[in-house]
Design a protein around this motif. Sequence first.
Motif, PDB file in Angstrom:
ATOM      1  N   THR A 176     -57.434 115.664 101.138  1.00  0.00           N
ATOM      2  CA  THR A 176     -57.927 117.030 100.937  1.00  0.00           C
ATOM      3  C   THR A 176     -56.816 117.982 100.508  1.00  0.00           C
ATOM      4  OG1 THR A 176     -57.723 117.355 103.332  1.00  0.00           O
ATOM      5  CG2 THR A 176     -59.912 116.837 102.470  1.00  0.00           C
ATOM      6  N   ILE A 177     -55.639 117.836 101.094  1.00  0.00           N
ATOM      7  CA  ILE A 177     -54.537 118.720 100.698  1.00  0.00           C
ATOM      8  C   ILE A 177     -54.058 118.379  99.292  1.00  0.00           C
ATOM      9  CG2 ILE A 177     -52.158 119.384 101.212  1.00  0.00           C
ATOM     10  CD1 ILE A 177     -52.882 119.110 104.167  1.00  0.00           C
ATOM     11  N   SER A 178     -54.069 117.100  98.939  1.00  0.00           N
ATOM     12  CA  SER A 178     -53.707 116.716  97.577  1.00  0.00           C
ATOM     13  C   SER A 178     -54.672 117.333  96.569  1.00  0.00           C
ATOM     14  CB  SER A 178     -53.708 115.196  97.449  1.00  0.00           C
ATOM     15  OG  SER A 178     -53.364 114.799  96.131  1.00  0.00           O
ATOM     16  N   LEU A 179     -55.967 117.248  96.855  1.00  0.00           N
ATOM     17  CA  LEU A 179     -56.965 117.867  95.969  1.00  0.00           C
ATOM     18  C   LEU A 179     -56.788 119.375  95.911  1.00  0.00           C
ATOM     19  CD1 LEU A 179     -60.208 115.849  96.816  1.00  0.00           C
ATOM     20  CD2 LEU A 179     -59.061 115.976  94.592  1.00  0.00           C
ATOM     21  N   SER A 180     -56.448 119.965  97.052  1.00  0.00           N
ATOM     22  CA  SER A 180     -56.231 121.411  97.089  1.00  0.00           C
ATOM     23  C   SER A 180     -55.134 121.830  96.120  1.00  0.00           C
ATOM     24  CB  SER A 180     -55.862 121.838  98.511  1.00  0.00           C
ATOM     25  OG  SER A 180     -55.426 123.174  98.547  1.00  0.00           O
ATOM     26  N   ILE A 181     -54.029 121.108  96.134  1.00  0.00           N
ATOM     27  CA  ILE A 181     -52.908 121.449  95.249  1.00  0.00           C
ATOM     28  C   ILE A 181     -53.237 121.107  93.802  1.00  0.00           C
ATOM     29  CG2 ILE A 181     -50.468 120.996  94.782  1.00  0.00           C
ATOM     30  CD1 ILE A 181     -50.168 120.339  97.777  1.00  0.00           C
ATOM     31  N   LEU A 182     -53.976 120.022  93.581  1.00  0.00           N
ATOM     32  CA  LEU A 182     -54.410 119.691  92.225  1.00  0.00           C
ATOM     33  C   LEU A 182     -55.265 120.801  91.642  1.00  0.00           C
ATOM     34  CD1 LEU A 182     -55.312 115.914  92.563  1.00  0.00           C
ATOM     35  CD2 LEU A 182     -53.806 116.863  90.809  1.00  0.00           C
TER      36      LEU A 182
END
Length: 487
Positions: A176-182
């Motif tokens: 979820t945090i990876s998607l957030s930054i993406l």
Amino acid sequence: MRRSTQLAIISSIIAVAVRLIAINQPFIDNWSWRQSDVAAIARNYFHGGFHFAKPQIDWAGNQPGYVGTEFPILPFLAAIFYKFLGMHEWVGRIQAVVFFATSLPFFFLLAREVLGEIGATWALIFYAFAPLCLMASRCFMPDTPSLVLSIIGLYFFVRWLNSDHDVRSVVLAAITISLSILIKLPSAIIGAPLACLAFQRFGSSALRNIKLWIFAGITLLPAALWYWYAYQVSLKFYPYHFFGSGGVKIMPLMWYWKIVQEVPTLALTPVIFILAGIGLFAAWSTSRARPFYWWLVAMILFIIVVGYGNRHPWYRLPLVPIAALFAGSACAFIGAKVPSRAANFAGSTLLLVLLGFSALVSARIYYHAIAAPLRDAGLELKEITPENSLIAAADNGDPTVLYYGERKGWHFLEKDGIYYGDPDGSEPAIANLQELREKGASYVVFTSNTAWWLDLYPEFREYVHENSALIAATSGFRIYRLNPISK
């Protein structure tokens, strides 16, 4: 079910319902230009073959208009839904509403870990009804989905640290945090509370913890790869644009003073702002609240360093959950000092009334249809111009004209494909319009925000009259058909 949980559910239902009001509103509010850009990318996916890695804007003239953007999952999903639901504004807007609704239980549970039942309930209310969150969570933009994914990731990270063996939680946190930054690069500031939590749990050995390094790799590597690719796209294709570029710039002191004035009113309301200030002191001795101090400091540094980028209020959206948590802490602190249930009820009722009134007053400013003339001009262009027409749009850099006109073109004035501001005289206006005519512009449109160019600069007005014909005019816009350039 606990009373606080019941109140949280009721508040959540009301919050989502409020966001569904005018959900199909055209992209004509204060943030029209950003939404029209995202909507144009979605439409270009829909008409252009769903090439995910090639997001296209409308203001590149006769060029394809591929640009470097954040991970374009939102416009891509909207384009898919267009196939089944038709092309409507609500298809784009509803994504933010769904993400916001998803965040509510996670935010409540996260706040309850720190503040307890009463504080978490108030924090949820403040988060849900802060004007900036009200606006952002119904806009076709990546900011709310990115923030929501950060909040969900933070929740699962806390769960993982508390359990130490919950592999599912750490995987969900990383994803979820990876998607957030993406989806939105500035969301990387969520790393501040994550780092605080890691040091609280592991101490200095956090730097040697292999699990944390794996977590960081899963979180950051996809974003690094995508943004490197997006930057390469911006170097290769006209208009050579990378979304958000130029935002990292420290500005004069008065610039930040304006932001300081806007945060208590347009972002949070004075009620939330004052309570958050009290909560900063009330929660100081609570070690579980320490990550949110780190998050706040990171946001302040972000606003300073990305000073120019913060001319856009949506960049400050993470301030809302941070302030809501501290304001909730203040409510829990004050409530514990008031033993009388009647006094607590009266105070809570008064607080809700004040919050509702101030949120309504501030949020209405965001909803103003300031870009309505641009949409009207675009709809007129769609009716009276051939489909392959190229438009020089004096639109203050807002692509709403081109989006609703379903035409390609340029912002006017422009330099290297990018909007270049208002002309400071007839000469630059004439030179730029002549250049766009040579590139193929067949129409020029002025809106009520730019028609003053024709009044203030007589030589430019004469050039327009001699080289075009007025084909449509209202109080909101003027459209001219440009004469072909003699070879």
